[in-house]
Scaffold this motif. Structure first.
Motif, PDB file in Angstrom:
ATOM      1  N   LYS A   1       0.855  -1.186   0.000  1.00 36.10           N
ATOM      2  CA  LYS A   1       0.000   0.000   0.000  1.00 36.10           C
ATOM      3  C   LYS A   1       0.891   1.236   0.000  1.00 36.10           C
ATOM      4  CE  LYS A   1      -2.197   1.252   3.723  1.00 36.10           C
ATOM      5  NZ  LYS A   1      -3.152   1.260   4.852  1.00 36.10           N
ATOM      6  N   ALA A   2       0.789   2.044  -1.048  1.00 38.46           N
ATOM      7  CA  ALA A   2       1.653   3.212  -1.187  1.00 38.46           C
ATOM      8  C   ALA A   2       0.821   4.470  -1.407  1.00 38.46           C
ATOM      9  CB  ALA A   2       2.618   3.026  -2.352  1.00 38.46           C
ATOM     10  N   LYS A   3       1.310   5.575  -0.893  1.00 38.07           N
ATOM     11  CA  LYS A   3       0.676   6.877  -1.125  1.00 38.07           C
ATOM     12  C   LYS A   3       1.325   7.525  -2.347  1.00 38.07           C
ATOM     13  CE  LYS A   3      -0.143  11.423   0.956  1.00 38.07           C
ATOM     14  NZ  LYS A   3       0.103  12.283   2.132  1.00 38.07           N
ATOM     15  N   ILE A   4       0.498   7.977  -3.276  1.00 37.07           N
ATOM     16  CA  ILE A   4       0.995   8.702  -4.449  1.00 37.07           C
ATOM     17  C   ILE A   4       1.104  10.162  -4.042  1.00 37.07           C
ATOM     18  CG2 ILE A   4       0.690   9.156  -6.897  1.00 37.07           C
ATOM     19  CD1 ILE A   4       0.918   6.162  -6.141  1.00 37.07           C
ATOM     20  N   ASP A   5       2.315  10.613  -3.791  1.00 43.14           N
ATOM     21  CA  ASP A   5       2.560  11.942  -3.212  1.00 43.14           C
ATOM     22  C   ASP A   5       3.294  12.820  -4.211  1.00 43.14           C
ATOM     23  OD1 ASP A   5       3.011  14.132  -1.659  1.00 43.14           O
ATOM     24  OD2 ASP A   5       4.100  13.078  -0.062  1.00 43.14           O
ATOM     25  N   THR A   6       2.539  13.583  -5.010  1.00 36.27           N
ATOM     26  CA  THR A   6       3.167  14.443  -6.011  1.00 36.27           C
ATOM     27  C   THR A   6       3.830  15.660  -5.377  1.00 36.27           C
ATOM     28  OG1 THR A   6       1.048  15.576  -6.387  1.00 36.27           O
ATOM     29  CG2 THR A   6       1.580  13.722  -7.831  1.00 36.27           C
ATOM     30  N   GLY A   7       3.603  15.872  -4.083  1.00 39.28           N
ATOM     31  CA  GLY A   7       4.290  16.952  -3.385  1.00 39.28           C
ATOM     32  C   GLY A   7       5.712  16.575  -3.009  1.00 39.28           C
ATOM     33  N   ALA A   8       6.020  15.290  -3.081  1.00 43.85           N
ATOM     34  CA  ALA A   8       7.376  14.812  -2.794  1.00 43.85           C
ATOM     35  C   ALA A   8       8.114  14.563  -4.098  1.00 43.85           C
ATOM     36  CB  ALA A   8       7.317  13.523  -1.966  1.00 43.85           C
ATOM     37  N   ARG A   9       9.353  14.951  -4.146  1.00 45.75           N
ATOM     38  CA  ARG A   9      10.126  14.752  -5.369  1.00 45.75           C
ATOM     39  C   ARG A   9      10.593  13.305  -5.501  1.00 45.75           C
ATOM     40  NH1 ARG A   9      15.699  17.973  -7.167  1.00 45.75           N
ATOM     41  NH2 ARG A   9      15.961  16.893  -9.145  1.00 45.75           N
ATOM     42  N   THR A  10      11.167  12.769  -4.422  1.00 49.97           N
ATOM     43  CA  THR A  10      11.743  11.424  -4.459  1.00 49.97           C
ATOM     44  C   THR A  10      10.868  10.441  -3.703  1.00 49.97           C
ATOM     45  OG1 THR A  10      13.945  12.452  -4.470  1.00 49.97           O
ATOM     46  CG2 THR A  10      13.846  10.101  -4.007  1.00 49.97           C
ATOM     47  N   SER A  11      10.724   9.255  -4.234  1.00 46.40           N
ATOM     48  CA  SER A  11       9.972   8.202  -3.563  1.00 46.40           C
ATOM     49  C   SER A  11      10.760   7.713  -2.348  1.00 46.40           C
ATOM     50  CB  SER A  11       9.717   7.040  -4.521  1.00 46.40           C
ATOM     51  OG  SER A  11       9.032   7.480  -5.675  1.00 46.40           O
ATOM     52  N   ALA A  12      10.049   7.200  -1.352  1.00 41.47           N
ATOM     53  CA  ALA A  12      10.691   6.755  -0.119  1.00 41.47           C
ATOM     54  C   ALA A  12      10.130   5.408   0.309  1.00 41.47           C
ATOM     55  CB  ALA A  12      10.497   7.790   0.990  1.00 41.47           C
ATOM     56  N   PRO A  55       2.575   8.651 -18.901  1.00 45.07           N
ATOM     57  CA  PRO A  55       1.291   9.351 -19.095  1.00 45.07           C
ATOM     58  C   PRO A  55       0.307   9.026 -17.979  1.00 45.07           C
ATOM     59  CG  PRO A  55       1.409   7.449 -20.533  1.00 45.07           C
ATOM     60  CD  PRO A  55       2.743   7.529 -19.856  1.00 45.07           C
ATOM     61  N   ILE A  56       0.553   9.600 -16.798  1.00 47.77           N
ATOM     62  CA  ILE A  56      -0.239   9.280 -15.620  1.00 47.77           C
ATOM     63  C   ILE A  56      -0.876  10.545 -15.050  1.00 47.77           C
ATOM     64  CG2 ILE A  56      -0.078   8.528 -13.201  1.00 47.77           C
ATOM     65  CD1 ILE A  56       1.982   6.479 -14.063  1.00 47.77           C
ATOM     66  N   LEU A  57      -2.154  10.437 -14.713  1.00 50.18           N
ATOM     67  CA  LEU A  57      -2.871  11.491 -14.008  1.00 50.18           C
ATOM     68  C   LEU A  57      -3.296  10.952 -12.651  1.00 50.18           C
ATOM     69  CD1 LEU A  57      -5.197  12.835 -16.850  1.00 50.18           C
ATOM     70  CD2 LEU A  57      -3.064  13.856 -16.042  1.00 50.18           C
ATOM     71  N   VAL A  58      -3.200  11.787 -11.615  1.00 53.23           N
ATOM     72  CA  VAL A  58      -3.582  11.374 -10.266  1.00 53.23           C
ATOM     73  C   VAL A  58      -4.913  12.020  -9.894  1.00 53.23           C
ATOM     74  CG1 VAL A  58      -2.922  11.310  -7.833  1.00 53.23           C
ATOM     75  CG2 VAL A  58      -1.159  11.179  -9.614  1.00 53.23           C
TER      76      VAL A  58
END
Length: 203
Positions: free
Chosen positions: A74-85, A178-181
């Motif tokens: 389960k992952a949060k799609i966080d476009t406010g973060a630059r790098t995934s963690a 080509p992804i929209l959140v």
């Protein structure tokens, strides 16, 4: 087709590309009449042509990291973060055949994944944490699966024990796709997969 506000000094009749001479106007509502915005021009983004099929995902999705042996996370799609963690504890650096590697422990409460992982170190970067404090983190590069799509992403290793999500997917991991959140929906890829499976059964 995207709408962008024309930069000052650029004639309305110029042939424009969004990435060169005009910027996306976050405050512009494309539903409003163009006549109300005389300084708005239509421009085509050179990477995403009008024929591109966009994949819509939710703010939360279940993903796989197959090379790490982690699935259905389960992952949060966080476009406010630059790098995934990725949540990691007991981080230990070592060398294997002269190449820097890292060993760490990770656990996801939602699906009982509790494993030790070893992989090469890709990079080290200073990343600002949720408290606004920069910290140096180890970066690994691995395969990332979202729905039927599989590609490589960079992951920073950090302890996220107190966080609701043990993994976040930052905008860098998504920007070349080509992804929209949709911020009001979650698990859209899972819904789409179930729908496709149902269609195949009924055919």
């Amino acid at each position: 087709m995207f709408f962008a506000r024309r930069e000052p000094g650029v004639p309305a009749t110029s042939s424009l590309h969004a990435h060169r001479v005009c910027r996306l106007d976050k405050g512009f509502n494309p539903v409003q009449r163009l006549a109300d915005h005389p300084d708005v021009v239509q421009c085509r983004y050179n990477r995403l042509q009008e024929t591109t099929v966009m994949i819509v995902i939710g703010w939360q999705e279940h993903i796989d990291l197959p090379l790490l042996g982690l699935t259905n996370l389960k992952a949060k799609i966080d476009t406010g973060a630059r790098t995934s963690a990725l949540h990691a504890t007991n981080i230990v650096e070592f060398e294997r055949d002269g190449v820097p590697w890292v060993r760490f422990h990770t656990k996801f409460n939602d699906d009982a994944n509790d494993v030790d992982v070893e992989c090469p170190i890709h990079d080290r970067r200073h990343i600002t944490n949720t408290s606004g404090v920069p910290e140096q983190r180890i970066i690994i590069r691995t395969k990332f699966r979202l729905g039927a799509k599989l590609w490589k992403i960079d992951l920073s290793l950090t302890e996220r024990t107190e966080m609701k999500f043990r993994m976040i997917v930052g905008r860098t991991a998504l920007r070349r796709h080509p992804i929209l959140v949709n911020p009001s929906k979650r698990n859209l890829m899972q819904v789409a997969a179930n729908s496709d499976h149902t269609q195949r059964i009924t055919k």
